[in-house]
Design a protein around this motif. Structure first.
Motif, PDB file in Angstrom:
ATOM      1  N   ASP A 164       0.860  -1.192   0.000  1.00  0.00           N
ATOM      2  CA  ASP A 164       0.000   0.000   0.000  1.00  0.00           C
ATOM      3  C   ASP A 164       0.889   1.231   0.000  1.00  0.00           C
ATOM      4  OD1 ASP A 164      -1.798   2.034   0.405  1.00  0.00           O
ATOM      5  OD2 ASP A 164      -2.405   1.403   2.413  1.00  0.00           O
ATOM      6  N   ARG A 165       0.818   2.039  -1.038  1.00  0.00           N
ATOM      7  CA  ARG A 165       1.630   3.247  -1.116  1.00  0.00           C
ATOM      8  C   ARG A 165       0.790   4.508  -1.114  1.00  0.00           C
ATOM      9  NH1 ARG A 165       6.362   1.675  -5.571  1.00  0.00           N
ATOM     10  NH2 ARG A 165       7.179  -0.141  -4.413  1.00  0.00           N
ATOM     11  N   THR A 166      -0.496   4.383  -0.877  1.00  0.00           N
ATOM     12  CA  THR A 166      -1.386   5.544  -0.902  1.00  0.00           C
ATOM     13  C   THR A 166      -1.598   6.060   0.521  1.00  0.00           C
ATOM     14  OG1 THR A 166      -2.522   4.659  -2.836  1.00  0.00           O
ATOM     15  CG2 THR A 166      -3.640   6.405  -1.602  1.00  0.00           C
ATOM     16  N   PRO A 167      -1.161   7.281   0.827  1.00  0.00           N
ATOM     17  CA  PRO A 167      -1.341   7.800   2.190  1.00  0.00           C
ATOM     18  C   PRO A 167      -2.773   8.260   2.425  1.00  0.00           C
ATOM     19  CG  PRO A 167      -0.316   9.462   0.818  1.00  0.00           C
ATOM     20  CD  PRO A 167      -0.419   8.224  -0.026  1.00  0.00           C
ATOM     21  N   PRO A 168      -3.183   8.353   3.670  1.00  0.00           N
ATOM     22  CA  PRO A 168      -4.506   8.910   3.971  1.00  0.00           C
ATOM     23  C   PRO A 168      -4.575  10.392   3.608  1.00  0.00           C
ATOM     24  CG  PRO A 168      -3.593   7.704   5.856  1.00  0.00           C
ATOM     25  CD  PRO A 168      -2.478   7.902   4.877  1.00  0.00           C
ATOM     26  N   THR A 169      -5.771  10.912   3.558  1.00  0.00           N
ATOM     27  CA  THR A 169      -5.940  12.356   3.398  1.00  0.00           C
ATOM     28  C   THR A 169      -5.603  13.045   4.712  1.00  0.00           C
ATOM     29  OG1 THR A 169      -8.269  12.262   4.051  1.00  0.00           O
ATOM     30  CG2 THR A 169      -7.764  12.015   1.694  1.00  0.00           C
ATOM     31  N   SER A 181      -6.628  20.127  24.882  1.00  0.00           N
ATOM     32  CA  SER A 181      -7.407  19.090  24.210  1.00  0.00           C
ATOM     33  C   SER A 181      -7.523  19.435  22.734  1.00  0.00           C
ATOM     34  CB  SER A 181      -8.801  18.976  24.833  1.00  0.00           C
ATOM     35  OG  SER A 181      -8.713  18.516  26.169  1.00  0.00           O
ATOM     36  N   LEU A 182      -7.285  18.435  21.866  1.00  0.00           N
ATOM     37  CA  LEU A 182      -7.386  18.611  20.426  1.00  0.00           C
ATOM     38  C   LEU A 182      -8.539  17.776  19.887  1.00  0.00           C
ATOM     39  CD1 LEU A 182      -4.255  19.153  21.157  1.00  0.00           C
ATOM     40  CD2 LEU A 182      -3.853  18.760  18.737  1.00  0.00           C
ATOM     41  N   ARG A 183      -9.159  18.288  18.815  1.00  0.00           N
ATOM     42  CA  ARG A 183     -10.264  17.595  18.174  1.00  0.00           C
ATOM     43  C   ARG A 183     -10.167  17.865  16.671  1.00  0.00           C
ATOM     44  NH1 ARG A 183     -14.865  15.693  20.451  1.00  0.00           N
ATOM     45  NH2 ARG A 183     -14.264  16.725  22.398  1.00  0.00           N
ATOM     46  N   TRP A 184     -10.460  16.867  15.837  1.00  0.00           N
ATOM     47  CA  TRP A 184     -10.354  17.047  14.390  1.00  0.00           C
ATOM     48  C   TRP A 184     -11.371  16.154  13.685  1.00  0.00           C
ATOM     49  CZ3 TRP A 184      -6.718  14.846  17.552  1.00  0.00           C
ATOM     50  CH2 TRP A 184      -6.496  13.467  17.397  1.00  0.00           C
ATOM     51  N   SER A 185     -11.555  16.417  12.384  1.00  0.00           N
ATOM     52  CA  SER A 185     -12.415  15.576  11.560  1.00  0.00           C
ATOM     53  C   SER A 185     -11.571  14.468  10.944  1.00  0.00           C
ATOM     54  CB  SER A 185     -13.085  16.399  10.466  1.00  0.00           C
ATOM     55  OG  SER A 185     -13.950  17.369  11.040  1.00  0.00           O
ATOM     56  N   PRO A 186     -12.129  13.258  10.796  1.00  0.00           N
ATOM     57  CA  PRO A 186     -11.313  12.102  10.394  1.00  0.00           C
ATOM     58  C   PRO A 186     -10.807  12.187   8.964  1.00  0.00           C
ATOM     59  CG  PRO A 186     -13.630  11.520  10.488  1.00  0.00           C
ATOM     60  CD  PRO A 186     -13.526  12.892  11.076  1.00  0.00           C
ATOM     61  N   SER A 187      -9.714  11.467   8.728  1.00  0.00           N
ATOM     62  CA  SER A 187      -9.128  11.333   7.395  1.00  0.00           C
ATOM     63  C   SER A 187      -9.785  10.171   6.662  1.00  0.00           C
ATOM     64  CB  SER A 187      -7.623  11.099   7.505  1.00  0.00           C
ATOM     65  OG  SER A 187      -6.991  12.164   8.164  1.00  0.00           O
ATOM     66  N   ARG A 188      -9.476  10.069   5.369  1.00  0.00           N
ATOM     67  CA  ARG A 188      -9.935   8.936   4.557  1.00  0.00           C
ATOM     68  C   ARG A 188      -8.717   8.184   4.031  1.00  0.00           C
ATOM     69  NH1 ARG A 188     -12.400  13.266   2.525  1.00  0.00           N
ATOM     70  NH2 ARG A 188     -11.234  13.084   0.568  1.00  0.00           N
ATOM     71  N   ASP A 189      -8.862   6.889   3.827  1.00  0.00           N
ATOM     72  CA  ASP A 189      -7.767   6.077   3.309  1.00  0.00           C
ATOM     73  C   ASP A 189      -8.337   4.958   2.453  1.00  0.00           C
ATOM     74  OD1 ASP A 189      -4.833   5.489   3.380  1.00  0.00           O
ATOM     75  OD2 ASP A 189      -5.539   3.593   4.203  1.00  0.00           O
ATOM     76  N   ASP A 190      -7.539   4.459   1.497  1.00  0.00           N
ATOM     77  CA  ASP A 190      -8.029   3.390   0.632  1.00  0.00           C
ATOM     78  C   ASP A 190      -8.156   2.069   1.371  1.00  0.00           C
ATOM     79  OD1 ASP A 190      -5.287   3.249   0.911  1.00  0.00           O
ATOM     80  OD2 ASP A 190      -4.971   2.361  -1.065  1.00  0.00           O
ATOM     81  N   THR A 191      -7.439   1.918   2.499  1.00  0.00           N
ATOM     82  CA  THR A 191      -7.634   0.745   3.356  1.00  0.00           C
ATOM     83  C   THR A 191      -8.300   1.216   4.651  1.00  0.00           C
ATOM     84  OG1 THR A 191      -5.358   0.956   4.178  1.00  0.00           O
ATOM     85  CG2 THR A 191      -5.753  -0.571   2.336  1.00  0.00           C
ATOM     86  N   ARG A 196      -2.202   8.048   9.721  1.00  0.00           N
ATOM     87  CA  ARG A 196      -1.277   7.003   9.298  1.00  0.00           C
ATOM     88  C   ARG A 196      -2.055   5.718   9.042  1.00  0.00           C
ATOM     89  NH1 ARG A 196       2.259   4.437  13.107  1.00  0.00           N
ATOM     90  NH2 ARG A 196       1.705   6.095  14.557  1.00  0.00           N
ATOM     91  N   ASP A 197      -1.628   4.937   8.029  1.00  0.00           N
ATOM     92  CA  ASP A 197      -2.302   3.669   7.750  1.00  0.00           C
ATOM     93  C   ASP A 197      -1.415   2.495   8.132  1.00  0.00           C
ATOM     94  OD1 ASP A 197      -0.462   3.312   5.683  1.00  0.00           O
ATOM     95  OD2 ASP A 197      -1.864   3.914   4.112  1.00  0.00           O
ATOM     96  N   ALA A 198      -1.892   1.280   7.878  1.00  0.00           N
ATOM     97  CA  ALA A 198      -1.181   0.079   8.325  1.00  0.00           C
ATOM     98  C   ALA A 198       0.160  -0.103   7.647  1.00  0.00           C
ATOM     99  CB  ALA A 198      -2.048  -1.153   8.094  1.00  0.00           C
ATOM    100  N   ALA A 199       0.340   0.514   6.470  1.00  0.00           N
ATOM    101  CA  ALA A 199       1.618   0.416   5.761  1.00  0.00           C
ATOM    102  C   ALA A 199       2.574   1.537   6.142  1.00  0.00           C
ATOM    103  CB  ALA A 199       1.378   0.431   4.253  1.00  0.00           C
ATOM    104  N   GLU A 200       2.243   2.289   7.195  1.00  0.00           N
ATOM    105  CA  GLU A 200       3.053   3.404   7.692  1.00  0.00           C
ATOM    106  C   GLU A 200       3.080   4.588   6.728  1.00  0.00           C
ATOM    107  OE1 GLU A 200       4.001   3.651  10.639  1.00  0.00           O
ATOM    108  OE2 GLU A 200       4.476   1.697  11.463  1.00  0.00           O
TER     109      GLU A 200
END
Length: 318
Positions: free
Chosen positions: A126-131, A147-157, A199-203
């Motif tokens: 997997d070479r595609t990073p999350p948004t 305290s920090l808060r954010w909206s989630p990223s998207r990823d192909d996995t 970060r995704d499972a492939a770092e």
């Protein structure tokens, strides 16, 4: 007889003075530090687990920490480090982690409460990073926490972790299912800028989120913060442009110090009355494209001293 008595008295007095003048040896340090609390372990990929903990206490000083995986020491760290990545693990494997503190005398704390984490299953390449995470917000929790808060990223996995950065240094990690983080150990009356990466499972790591600034409350009786506000740093070919709002000091601010990566770089001087509103400064750079700088500014106050540093900005040379 009188001479012998006098000599005996003088000898006894000399021995007493010698005994009084000899400093007592420092007591031996036999007290161990407390066990680290708040230990967490988060799998970041198929081969890594991120371990964090709160600082231990000692009657003198904690000098380091040891991290154990399944009862075996795998990391030896200085007292200033409260997190680490344990790498080289097998995919889909459950591990047990504990942390112990030590002091200068070699006293070692009891082990922390054990926490477990299971590395992620091995996945296809997997070479595609999350948004990048969006809508990052930060709020103060007293003068030493936030305290920090954010909206989630998207990823192909899928997103497996979020890393929190301060001045381009990772200071916290939470699981990919979380969109909040709580930071401690901040300094009162200090300007901070935080960003978050997914970060995704492939770092693969996402780009940085937009920064979120926070100035912690000053200690009681301390003067108000004098940092420049709303600093931006924009790179173009061969140069970097900064814009900011000078602090309100009761007089025009004619001098600013520019620091790069925490080191003094130059003094920005206006020869005449500085322009009202936002200030702009452009400086040349000769480093190769991709070089990253952490930029901070501080203003010279009317009494000639230097004020507080701005929240840092990270900029990449083009």
């Amino acid at each position: 007889m009188q001479r012998q008595l006098a000599a005996s008295l003088l000898t006894a007095l000399a021995l007493a003075l010698t005994a009084c003048s000899t400093a007592a040896p420092a007591p031996e340090d036999t007290r161990a530090p407390t066990a680290p609390a708040g230990v967490t372990a988060t799998a970041g990929s198929a081969s890594t687990v991120h371990v964090m903990w709160n600082a231990a206490t000692d009657d003198r000083a904690v000098t380091g920490y040891a991290v154990y995986r399944d009862g075996r020491e795998v990391r030896d760290l200085p007292a200033t480090t409260l997190m680490t990545d344990v790498v080289g693990l097998a995919p889909a494997t459950r591990h047990r982690f504990t942390v112990r503190a030590r002091d200068a005398a070699g006293n070692v704390s009891p082990p922390s409460a054990a926490v477990t984490a299971t590395t992620l299953p091995a996945a296809a390449e997997d070479r595609t990073p999350p948004t990048a995470p969006t809508a990052l917000r930060v709020t103060a929790d007293g003068s030493r926490a936030a305290s920090l808060r954010w909206s989630p990223s998207r990823d192909d996995t899928r997103v497996t972790a979020y890393d929190v950065y301060q001045a381009d240094t990772r200071v916290h990690t939470v699981p990919g299912t979380a969109t909040t983080a709580h930071l401690t150990g901040l300094r009162p009356g200090t300007a901070y800028a935080f960003t978050v990466r997914a970060r995704d499972a492939a770092e693969n790591s996402s780009p940085d989120s937009a920064p979120a600034d926070l100035t912690t409350a000053p200690s009681p009786g301390a003067p108000p913060n004098t940092a420049p506000q709303d600093l931006t740093a924009t790179a173009a070919k061969g140069e970097i442009t900064l814009t900011w709002t000078p602090p309100k000091t009761g007089a025009p601010v004619t001098h600013h110090e520019l620091h790069l990566d925490g080191r003094f770089a130059t003094t920005i001087v206006w020869g005449t009355t500085p322009p009202p509103g936002r200030a702009t400064y452009t400086f040349p750079v000769q480093d190769p494209p991709g070089t990253r700088y952490v930029v901070t500014l501080r203003a010279q106050l009317p009494d000639g001293t230097w004020g507080d540093f701005s929240a840092p900005r990270t900029v990449t040379v083009r």
